[in-house]
Design a protein around this motif. Structure first.
Motif, PDB file in Angstrom:
ATOM      1  N   TYR A 285      -0.228   0.587  -6.586  1.00 48.87           N
ATOM      2  CA  TYR A 285       0.375   0.154  -5.829  1.00 48.87           C
ATOM      3  C   TYR A 285       1.353  -0.393  -5.776  1.00 48.87           C
ATOM      4  O   TYR A 285       1.705  -1.418  -4.897  1.00 48.87           O
TER       5      TYR A 285
ATOM      6  N   LEU B 275       6.327   3.569  -8.046  1.00 49.69           N
ATOM      7  CA  LEU B 275       5.547   2.493  -7.572  1.00 49.69           C
ATOM      8  C   LEU B 275       3.938   3.229  -7.913  1.00 49.69           C
ATOM      9  O   LEU B 275       4.163   4.106  -8.435  1.00 49.69           O
TER      10      LEU B 275
ATOM     11  N   GLY C  62       0.807  -1.634  -0.208  1.00 48.08           N
ATOM     12  CA  GLY C  62       0.189  -0.345  -0.306  1.00 48.08           C
ATOM     13  C   GLY C  62       0.705   0.982  -0.211  1.00 48.08           C
ATOM     14  O   GLY C  62       0.488   2.241  -0.212  1.00 48.08           O
ATOM     15  N   GLU C  63       2.335   1.189   0.665  1.00 45.55           N
ATOM     16  CA  GLU C  63       2.879   2.570  -0.066  1.00 45.55           C
ATOM     17  C   GLU C  63       4.769   1.645   0.252  1.00 45.55           C
ATOM     18  O   GLU C  63       4.819   0.290  -0.683  1.00 45.55           O
TER      19      GLU C  63
END
Length: 105
Positions: free
Chosen positions: A95, A91, A11-12
């Motif tokens: 994601y 990225l 997600g990051e």
């Protein structure tokens, strides 16, 4: 030939690294091509979507941040970086995190 980059889903930004130093060949990951490797002044990224780009030195310090907007070939200046090996992280908008190394001459 074209070499595949490893993909991780997060997600990051993640800390996992998968990649390899390559010769003058292009690299491809799903919709990404990164070339030339090694490079002198610019690294070219061929994309079909938006993405955040980070270049890290071998100690893990971020030395360059960039944003790719839209499809096409985008150039990232590396002319101010010292010669050496760097980690490249992409990225994508979904994601997916892509990792590879490149050499700056």
């Amino acid at each position: 030939g074209i070499q595949a980059l490893m993909i991780s889903k997060f997600g990051e930004w993640g800390a996992t690294y998968n990649g390899a130093i390559v010769s003058n060949e292009e690299k491809e990951i799903e919709t990404w091509k990164i070339y030339p490797n090694p490079t002198h002044n610019y690294l070219y990224i061929e994309a079909k979507s938006d993405a955040q780009i980070r270049i890290l030195d071998m100690t893990g310090n971020v030395v360059t941040n960039a944003k790719i907007t839209g499809a096409g070939v985008h150039s990232i200046s590396v002319e101010n970086l010292a010669s050496g090996v760097y980690n490249l992280q992409i990225l994508s908008s979904d994601y997916a995190i892509s990792h590879t190394k490149f050499v700056k001459n």
